[in-house]
Design an enzyme around this catalytic site. Structure first.
Site, short mmCIF file in Angstrom:
data_model
loop_
_atom_site.label_atom_id
_atom_site.label_comp_id
_atom_site.label_asym_id
_atom_site.label_seq_id
_atom_site.Cartn_x
_atom_site.Cartn_y
_atom_site.Cartn_z
N GLN A 159 0.87 -1.22 0.01
CA GLN A 159 0.09 0.04 -0.15
C GLN A 159 0.80 1.20 0.11
OE1 GLN A 159 -3.43 0.02 2.90
NE2 GLN A 159 -3.21 2.13 3.14
N SER A 199 1.07 6.40 2.51
CA SER A 199 1.72 7.32 3.61
C SER A 199 2.99 7.91 2.98
CB SER A 199 2.23 6.72 4.73
OG SER A 199 1.14 6.25 5.37
N SER A 235 4.50 -1.49 4.19
CA SER A 235 4.58 -2.90 4.72
C SER A 235 4.90 -3.81 3.59
CB SER A 235 3.76 -3.40 5.59
OG SER A 235 3.42 -2.68 6.71
N GLU A 292 -9.65 -1.63 5.95
CA GLU A 292 -8.62 -2.02 6.85
C GLU A 292 -8.90 -1.90 8.36
OE1 GLU A 292 -4.05 -0.47 7.76
OE2 GLU A 292 -4.95 0.59 6.39
N SER A 330 -4.58 7.40 12.33
CA SER A 330 -4.26 7.52 13.80
C SER A 330 -5.32 7.78 14.69
CB SER A 330 -3.18 8.53 13.89
OG SER A 330 -3.97 9.93 13.70
#
Length: 391
Positions: A126, A129, A161, A243, A373
């Protein structure tokens, strides 16, 4: 809420438990510790899941799934956890990218990308970010410039990741101007494209799971766009909602975790030799964590119920994530506090009895950021559920 299985759920659970009991011993244990070394082991496991009809449980049958609802997937995940099944390496593919492509992609994209996710042939990552964006995804600066036949991508992504294993990525890039949430387009990126560079980053567990990804004049054809050009924010929010379902319903089985803590306490002694379980402070903490685990299970049931309907899940997933993250942190921290010096040993100490809890304590801090977050989740709950004005 009745947390007991309905008849169809009980039947499904029995079938899963029986299958796991006969299938897991056929894997070439032990599972390799390193991420790259683990890939062949995982692919074998994923193929077993696919052949048995347990891959893509909630996906439509036309894409290789089983057409079941989130209740059954939650049961399957729970049984895998109880049986000690291998870690899933392609959670981004199966839980985030695949459902987004199924919801927003073209027929050609669905035909090309979905089945290899379920068979284990292609792992996904993904690319959302960025170094200067933090949790403010709308401030991303990676840019896609229109050229003949496609787009040229320039930018940098971070905290990606499993990029070193991935065949494909879901990518957000800015294609237009205007308001922050407008002018963003959702792309599908082959990770072997010229101009893609992956640089591993060791995280606090000492493992290079995360990566920096550099995009230097990467070409993507027009058919790599998911949804509408400049309209990728809607698809991106759907990806993050998928997610959050995975996180809210139990990336960690908190009920089993507190049961494991209780089992350990039964065998542990206090400094004076008395049973640790007789300590009223320990008992009080166990009772608190047990009650919170049951609440989490109830919230997970609510999330699952909401996700049963067609389309991306709603804002209730943010409630689940807000509750789940501090619970896992407290579970791991409490278990470590029962060890000498609070379990302050190295992660490379294979003999340490509480090594898994130290890993969980570290991992849980990152989970509070993944999928948006804590502060982002609070805003979502305040605005979309409580109806409060934007801050």
């Amino acid at each position: 809420m009745d947390l007991s299985d309905a008849p169809d759920e009980a039947e499904f659970r029995h079938g899963v438990r029986t299958w796991l009991g006969t299938t897991l011993p056929r894997l070439p244990w032990p599972e390799p510790p390193g991420l790259v070394a683990k890939a062949p082991f995982w692919r074998q496991w994923q193929r077993m899941l696919f052949d048995a009809g347990y891959a893509g449980l909630t996906w439509q049958r036309e894409y290789g799934g089983q057409g079941l609802d989130e209740r059954m997937r939650a049961i399957f995940t729970e049984e895998c956890d109880l049986a000690g099944a291998p870690e899933r390496l392609n959670t981004i593919g199966e839980d985030f990218a695949g459902p987004t492509v199924a919801s927003f992609g073209t027929d050609a994209q669905k035909a090309r990308y979905l089945r290899p996710i379920l068979t284990g042939e292609e792992i996904w990552c993904q690319l959302f970010s960025e170094p200067d964006s933090g949790s403010d995804l709308a401030s991303l600066r990676t840019r896609a410039t229109k050229v003949d036949g496609g787009w040229r991508i320039q930018g940098q992504k971070i905290w990606t990741s499993r990029a070193q294993l991935a065949a494909h990525a879901i990518l957000l890039a800015r294609t237009g101007g205007g308001e922050r949430h407008r002018g963003i387009t959702y792309f599908l990126l082959p990770m072997d494209s010229p101009g893609v560079t992956v640089r591993p980053l060791a995280h606090m567990l000492g493992e290079p799971e995360f990566n920096e990804v550099f995009l230097d004049d990467v070409f993507l054809p027009d058919d790599a766009v998911v949804g509408e050009v400049d309209g990728g924010w809607k698809a991106a929010m759907a990806t993050l909602a998928f997610e959050r379902v995975a996180i809210a319903t139990g990336r960690v089985n908190t009920t089993k975790a507190i049961e494991d803590v209780i089992a350990d306490i039964r065998t542990m002694k206090a400094a004076d030799g008395s049973p640790l379980g007789a300590d009223p402070h320990v008992r009080q903490k166990v009772a608190d964590l047990w009650a919170r685990a049951l609440v989490h299970r109830t919230i997970g049931g609510r999330v699952v119920s909401g996700a049963v309907s067609d389309g991306p899940p709603g804002a209730v997933t943010s409630i689940g994530k807000l509750y789940f993250c501090p619970l896992v942190e407290d579970l791991a921290d409490f278990r470590l506090s029962l060890e000498p010096l609070g379990g302050q040993f190295g992660l490379d100490d294979e003999e340490a009895t509480a090594r898994q809890w130290l890993r969980l304590a570290n991992q849980s801090r990152g989970t509070a950021i993944a999928g948006g977050s804590t502060f982002i989740q609070r805003n979502i709950v305040a605005e979309r559920i409580l109806g409060m004005p934007r801050s």
